[in-house]
Every structure is written in structure tokens, then in C-alpha cells.
Write an enzyme that holds these catalytic residues in place. Structure first.
Site, short mmCIF file in Angstrom:
data_model
loop_
_atom_site.label_atom_id
_atom_site.label_comp_id
_atom_site.label_asym_id
_atom_site.label_seq_id
_atom_site.Cartn_x
_atom_site.Cartn_y
_atom_site.Cartn_z
N LYS A 22 0.84 -1.21 0.00
CA LYS A 22 0.00 0.00 0.00
C LYS A 22 0.88 1.26 0.00
CE LYS A 22 -1.69 1.66 4.03
NZ LYS A 22 -1.38 3.09 4.25
N ASN A 23 1.89 1.25 0.87
CA ASN A 23 2.68 2.48 1.04
C ASN A 23 3.57 2.78 -0.16
OD1 ASN A 23 1.44 2.78 3.44
ND2 ASN A 23 3.22 2.34 4.74
N CYS A 116 -5.02 7.75 9.86
CA CYS A 116 -5.25 7.15 11.17
C CYS A 116 -4.81 8.10 12.29
CB CYS A 116 -4.45 5.86 11.30
SG CYS A 116 -5.20 4.47 10.46
N ARG A 121 0.02 14.35 13.50
CA ARG A 121 0.77 14.08 12.27
C ARG A 121 0.91 15.37 11.45
NH1 ARG A 121 -1.37 8.38 9.89
NH2 ARG A 121 0.67 8.33 8.90
N PRO A 122 1.88 16.21 11.84
CA PRO A 122 2.03 17.49 11.14
C PRO A 122 2.58 17.30 9.72
CG PRO A 122 3.78 17.21 12.76
CD PRO A 122 2.92 16.01 12.86
N ASP A 306 4.94 0.32 11.90
CA ASP A 306 3.71 -0.34 11.44
C ASP A 306 3.63 -1.80 11.86
OD1 ASP A 306 2.97 2.00 10.29
OD2 ASP A 306 3.25 1.39 8.22
N ARG A 398 -8.39 -0.61 4.61
CA ARG A 398 -7.52 0.44 4.08
C ARG A 398 -6.16 -0.13 3.69
NH1 ARG A 398 -6.77 5.23 7.74
NH2 ARG A 398 -5.43 5.62 5.96
#
Ligand code: UD1
Length: 417
Positions: A22-23, A116, A121-122, A306, A398
Site C-alpha cells: 500500500k505504502n 489514522c 501528524r504534522p 507499522d 484500508r
């Protein structure tokens, strides 16, 4: 909303193919905007995050066709440079479209991304890098407007943290910038290398991907290319965890060993035997696992954040104490409370979790709180006596393609309702 019903304590066996990453797929799909024409992507997993990317590409005017795991993206008719907030909120990775649109049209109008809730998460590293590349950014009422009317210019960009998304965004934006961009303290994840391989196949000049310094010589024009997405190392780690907690032997097809270098020793420490035959990995778990020792999440080549939740499911039934130190995201222990409902003994203090492995877990109703956490709950449920019901599995969809089908094919009893 879908639920998983899992009857635990079954021995698994057999072989399964590991899905595409996915990533890798998400930034590569965004990068397809950089060339005019048709790119073909093989091994593209069927996931809701990939569907969200396809939605964005179609909104921007691309034609996208899927046939099994092959996606064909035709960018000839791109006609917009904005992405509506509802689409931006679908996933964190939507921010990658800022770099892709800037490189393609010199403009981008979008909002802060979703994703998520695993911590603050900037996107400051992305924004300051775009500024270094010459983009003007204005922020109004939650909308971000990026402009580079004369195109982007290569620059030296030193990242204060090797952010995966920022490295990808810079590589994509710089691929068509004027001059050379040098990223130092770049992320080194395999997905970065996969993105560079795709862009280089399109005619870009990117050197050093997978290392701390990446050098991008901007090209005026790129052309479309075909590309095979790498296997998903986190899905592989999740399936290894499923084998470990059930004391089973399974074979995973389509695994790149070097991508799992930080993960394999943890399973070996727990007593699992792991063999490779080309891209096939066989993992054989002992009847009772041993503690996994100390696991510190870190940027690649360190242990991936992860995989923290799936391996915590393993440690929950491993004899002895396992200590986790989560160094990437500050709120990434949301699965712990759910593991405790199954009878796990886990204490969390700040970024440290201490797991005292128990002999047995017992089924309980569970609620998933994020993507990797939801897969970890499924792994823990495989080891729990009785039937465990897991709520809100849209998180799972997802990132995991038909996990219930994959686990069932290996002999587990998993139903999706
Ligand atoms: C990617 C992965 C995600 C993985 C993460 C870390 C995708 C689609 N997602 O996410 O699965 O968990 O890498 O391996 O590839 N940070 C900042 N400012 C920024 C950007 C990041 O402070 O501008 C911080 C984050 O808050 C976090 C750390 O840097 O603490 C790592 O984030 P990053 O590597 O950017 O993760 P993502 O690209 O979002």
C-alpha cells in the site's frame, strides 16, 4: 461498518501470496501525474486507500481502469489542480498530491490530509521543503494554496527527521524542478526506492534512494512507464505474526528478505524457524513462544512502527517480558486496551509498553482504532479461546486486501459480517 468473527486456537498451514505494498502504491499513483499518457501498475493491492487515490486521480481528470491487480492510469486529460476536503480526509497519503500537482501544473489547492489517529501528524516538513523548492504557500480557513508560477527550483533540503511522506513529496516535486535537489537525512524505506525506480523508469534522474542522501536532477519532461509494486513488508510481518501466535507453519510467497531484516530476528528470538527459497519464506513457530526481548521502532532500516502492533500480539502470548519502545508516533498503543480485554498483561508508560506474556488469551468483543492495530487484533484473536468479534474493520480494508480470505485459506476460521 463491517465486523470480523474469528474462532481462535486453530492451527494454520499452507501457502499464501503477499499483496503489493500500500505504502508504495499510493505515492507511485500520485507520481503518475508527472507524465502525460498511460502508466500501467502491476501488483496494485485492492484496498480502500487505493480506491481513494483512484478517486482523486479521476477527480483531477485522469482515466483509471482496474483489472485484477493491474491499474492503468491515463493522465492525458488532467484538468484541475484542486482536491476537495472530503477526498483529502480519506487518507494521510493525499498530501503527496501537493508535490505531484505542483510539479505538473505549478499550482495545488488542497486541505490538510486525514489518516489514522496515531498521533499528531504534522506536515511542516513537507511545507518547508516546498518553500525551499520555491513554492509560495498560503493557508486560509484550512485550505492550502501552493503556487510556483515559474516552476520549482532545485534546492538543498536537510530534513530534521527522515519522514517517509516528506521524502516522497520532495522526490516527486523535484523530479521536474529546474536544477538539482539534494535531500539529506532522507527516509530510506523500501517504498522510497520503489518510488524512485518508477520515476526513473519515467525518465527522471534520482540517485541514492534508499540511502540518507538522495540527489534529484530535475527533468523538463517525463514519459509514462509500467511498474510492478513491491510486496507489502508489513502484511508479511502480520502473516508471520499469525503463524507465530497459532504455533503454525506457513509459507509466504512474494517476500523480499532484505525488507524484513529488522523483523525476522524478533521472530527468531521468539523461537520461530525461518527459511527462504528465492521469494518464498517458510516460518515455523514453536508450541510456546519465547519473549521477543526489546523492540524499538525506528526509521528504516530500524524496526518499523507499522509492525509494532502485530508483534505485540505475538509478545502477548510469548513466555516472559517483551518491552516495546515506540519512537515514531506518540499515540500508537491504542490496541493495548483491546489486547487487555483478551486477557493480555500489558502496561504502558509514555512511549514504552511492557508485555508480560500469558499462556492463553480468551475471546472478547473488540473495537479497532487504527489500521495496523486492527490487523493486530485479528492476529491476537487467532490465539484466543472462543469467538472474537472485531468492530470497525473498515480500518483493515484500508491496508489489508481480504485478510479474512487470506487467513481462511491458511486454515483459520474468519468470517466478515
Ligand atoms: C508513512 C507510512 C506509515 C508509517 C510511517 C512511518 C505511508 C502512506 N504511510 O507515513 O504507514 O507508519 O511512514 O514509517 O507511507 N513528521 C513531522 N512533520 C512532517 C512529517 C512527519 O513531524 O511534516 C513526523 C510524524 O509526526 C511522525 C514522524 O515524523 O512522528 C514520521 O512520519 P512520516 O515518516 O512522515 O510518516 P508518514 O509518511 O505519514
Amino acid at each position: 461498518m463491517s465486523k470480523l468473527l474469528i474462532d481462535g486456537c486453530r492451527i494454520l498451514g499452507g501457502e499464501t501470496k503477499v499483496q503489493g505494498s500500500k505504502n508504495s502504491a499510493l505515492p507511485i499513483l500520485a507520481a503518475s501525474l508527472l507524465s502525460r499518457g498511460e502508466s500501467v501498475f502491476f501488483g496494485c493491492p485492492k484496498l480502500s486507500d487505493v480506491d481513494s487515490s483512484v478517486k482523486i486521480l479521476r477527480y483531477l481528470g485522469c482515466r483509471v481502469k482496474r483489472s485484477g491487480h493491474t491499474l492503468v492510469v491515463n493522465t492525458e486529460s488532467i484538468n484541475r489542480d484542486d482536491i476537495p476536503e472530503a477526498m483529502m480526509r480519506l487518507m494521510r497519503s493525499s498530501i503527496i498530491y501537493a508535490g505531484a500537482l505542483l510539479a505538473t501544473t505549478g499550482r495545488a489547492r488542497l486541505t490538510f490530509p486525514g489518516g489514522c489517529e496515531i498521533g499528531n501528524r504534522p506536515i511542516d516538513l513537507h511545507l518547508s521543503a516546498f518553500k525551499r523548492l520555491g513554492a509560495e504557500i498560503t493557508e486560509r480557513h484550512g485550505e492550502l494554496i501552493f503556487k510556483a508560477p515559474k516552476g520549482l527550483k532545485g534546492a538543498n533540503i536537510a530534513l530534521s527527521f527522515p519522514s517517509v511522506g516528506a521524502t516522497e513529496n520532495i522526490m516527486i516535486a523535484a523530479a521536474k524542478a529546474k536544477g538539482t535537489t539534494v535531500i539529506t537525512n532522507a527516509a530510506r524505506e523500501p517504498e522510497i526506492t520503489d518510488l524512485a525506480d518508477y520515476l526513473n523508469a519515467c525518465g527522471a534522474s534520482i540517485e541514492g534512494a534508499g540511502e540518507g542522501t538522495v540527489i534529484i536532477d530535475g527533468k523538463e519532461k517525463l514519459h509514462p512507464a509500467n511498474h510492478s509494486i513491491i510486496p507489502d513488508r508489513i502484511v508479511a510481518a502480520t502473516l508471520m505474526s499469525a503463524s507465530a501466535v497459532t504455533g503454525s507453519e506457513i509459507t509466504l510467497d512474494g517476500v523480499i528478505k532484505s525488507h524484513l531484516d529488522a523483523i525476522i530476528p524478533c521472530f527468531e528470538q521468539a523461537g520461530c524457524k525461518i527459511d527462504f527459497d528465492a521469494q518464498k519464506m517458510r516460518i515455523k513457530a514453536p508450541k510456546r513462544l519465547k519473549s521477543l526481548g526489546l523492540i524499538r521502532t525506528n526509521p528504516y532500516p530500524g524496526f518499523p512502527t507499522d509492525a509494532q502492533a502485530p508483534l505485540m500480539a505475538v509478545s502477548a502470548v510469548a513466555e516472559g517480558i517483551t518491552v516495546f519502545s515506540e519512537n515514531i508516533f506518540e499515540s500508537r498503543y491504542k490496541h493495548v486496551g483491546e489486547f487487555v480485554r483478551l486477557g493480555a498483561d500489558i502496561k504502558v508508560e509514555g512511549k514504552v509498553a511492557v508485555v508480560d506474556g500469558v499462556r492463553k488469551l480468551y475471546s472478547a468483543p473488540l473495537c479497532a482504532k487504527d489500521l495496523r492495530g486492527s490487523a493486530a487484533l485479528a492476529v491476537a484473536a487467532l490465539a484466543a479461546e472462543g469467538t472474537t468479534e472485531i468492530d470497525t474493520t473498515e480500518y483493515l480494508e484500508r491496508g489489508y486486501e481480504d485478510l479474512e480470505v487470506v487467513l481462511t485459506s491458511l486454515g483459520a476460521s474468519v468470517r466478515k459480517i
